[in-house]
Design a protein around this motif. Structure first.
Motif, mmCIF file in Angstrom:
data_model
loop_
_atom_site.group_PDB
_atom_site.id
_atom_site.type_symbol
_atom_site.label_atom_id
_atom_site.label_comp_id
_atom_site.label_asym_id
_atom_site.label_seq_id
_atom_site.Cartn_x
_atom_site.Cartn_y
_atom_site.Cartn_z
ATOM 1 N N ASN A 3 24.961 32.591 30.595
ATOM 2 C CA ASN A 3 23.555 32.672 30.215
ATOM 3 C C ASN A 3 22.863 33.790 30.975
ATOM 4 O OD1 ASN A 3 23.471 30.366 28.399
ATOM 5 N ND2 ASN A 3 23.896 29.169 30.231
ATOM 6 N N LYS A 4 21.842 34.382 30.320
ATOM 7 C CA LYS A 4 21.107 35.500 30.925
ATOM 8 C C LYS A 4 19.613 35.273 30.813
ATOM 9 C CE LYS A 4 24.738 38.824 30.315
ATOM 10 N NZ LYS A 4 25.247 40.078 29.847
ATOM 11 N N CYS A 5 18.877 35.849 31.757
ATOM 12 C CA CYS A 5 17.413 35.774 31.730
ATOM 13 C C CYS A 5 16.889 36.451 30.469
ATOM 14 C CB CYS A 5 16.835 36.451 32.971
ATOM 15 S SG CYS A 5 15.035 36.601 32.928
ATOM 16 N N LEU A 6 15.983 35.761 29.761
ATOM 17 C CA LEU A 6 15.451 36.314 28.524
ATOM 18 C C LEU A 6 14.621 37.570 28.760
ATOM 19 C CD1 LEU A 6 12.114 35.635 28.030
ATOM 20 C CD2 LEU A 6 13.051 33.343 28.102
ATOM 21 N N SER A 7 14.124 37.743 29.974
ATOM 22 C CA SER A 7 13.261 38.885 30.259
ATOM 23 C C SER A 7 14.027 40.077 30.826
ATOM 24 C CB SER A 7 12.154 38.465 31.221
ATOM 25 O OG SER A 7 11.324 39.559 31.519
ATOM 26 N N CYS A 8 14.745 39.875 31.925
ATOM 27 C CA CYS A 8 15.404 41.004 32.597
ATOM 28 C C CYS A 8 16.906 41.045 32.356
ATOM 29 C CB CYS A 8 15.117 40.972 34.090
ATOM 30 S SG CYS A 8 15.975 39.654 34.965
ATOM 31 N N GLY A 9 17.458 39.967 31.832
ATOM 32 C CA GLY A 9 18.875 39.980 31.484
ATOM 33 C C GLY A 9 19.823 39.659 32.621
ATOM 34 N N SER A 11 22.262 37.724 35.012
ATOM 35 C CA SER A 11 23.216 36.664 34.685
ATOM 36 C C SER A 11 23.051 35.441 35.578
ATOM 37 C CB SER A 11 24.636 37.211 34.856
ATOM 38 O OG SER A 11 25.564 36.150 34.943
ATOM 39 N N LYS A 27 17.206 29.348 25.634
ATOM 40 C CA LYS A 27 16.624 30.438 26.424
ATOM 41 C C LYS A 27 16.628 30.071 27.902
ATOM 42 C CE LYS A 27 15.085 32.837 22.812
ATOM 43 N NZ LYS A 27 16.164 33.445 22.069
ATOM 44 N N LYS A 47 10.478 40.390 24.265
ATOM 45 C CA LYS A 47 11.748 39.680 24.385
ATOM 46 C C LYS A 47 11.686 38.300 23.731
ATOM 47 C CE LYS A 47 13.338 42.886 27.265
ATOM 48 N NZ LYS A 47 12.517 43.047 28.396
#
Ligand SMILES: [Zn+2]
Length: 62
Positions: A3-9, A11, A27, A47
């Motif tokens: 999973n990744k942050c929806l804003s900055c990506g 991990s 999300k 995003k």
């Protein structure tokens, strides 16, 4: 799946992510981007388009 942050990506393997109750739990957001979700939701609306009409939270300290 990673999973990744929806804003900055970033991990989930780099920093623990927070899972908002949204979109069936698909999300994630990192602690560094969480203040943007609270105080400047429009900044990350590119995003997550649902945020474009969300007003920033205000605080009352008195
Ligand atoms: Zn982030």
């Amino acid at each position: 799946m990673e999973n990744k942050c929806l804003s900055c990506g970033v991990s989930e393997n780099i920093i623990p992510l927070i899972q908002p109750a949204f979109d069936g739990g698909q999300k994630f957001i990192c602690p560094q981007c969480l203040p943007s979700l609270i105080h400047a939701p429009r900044k990350i609306a590119d995003k997550l388009p649902v945020l474009k009409d969300v007003k920033p939270a205000t605080h009352k300290y008195e």
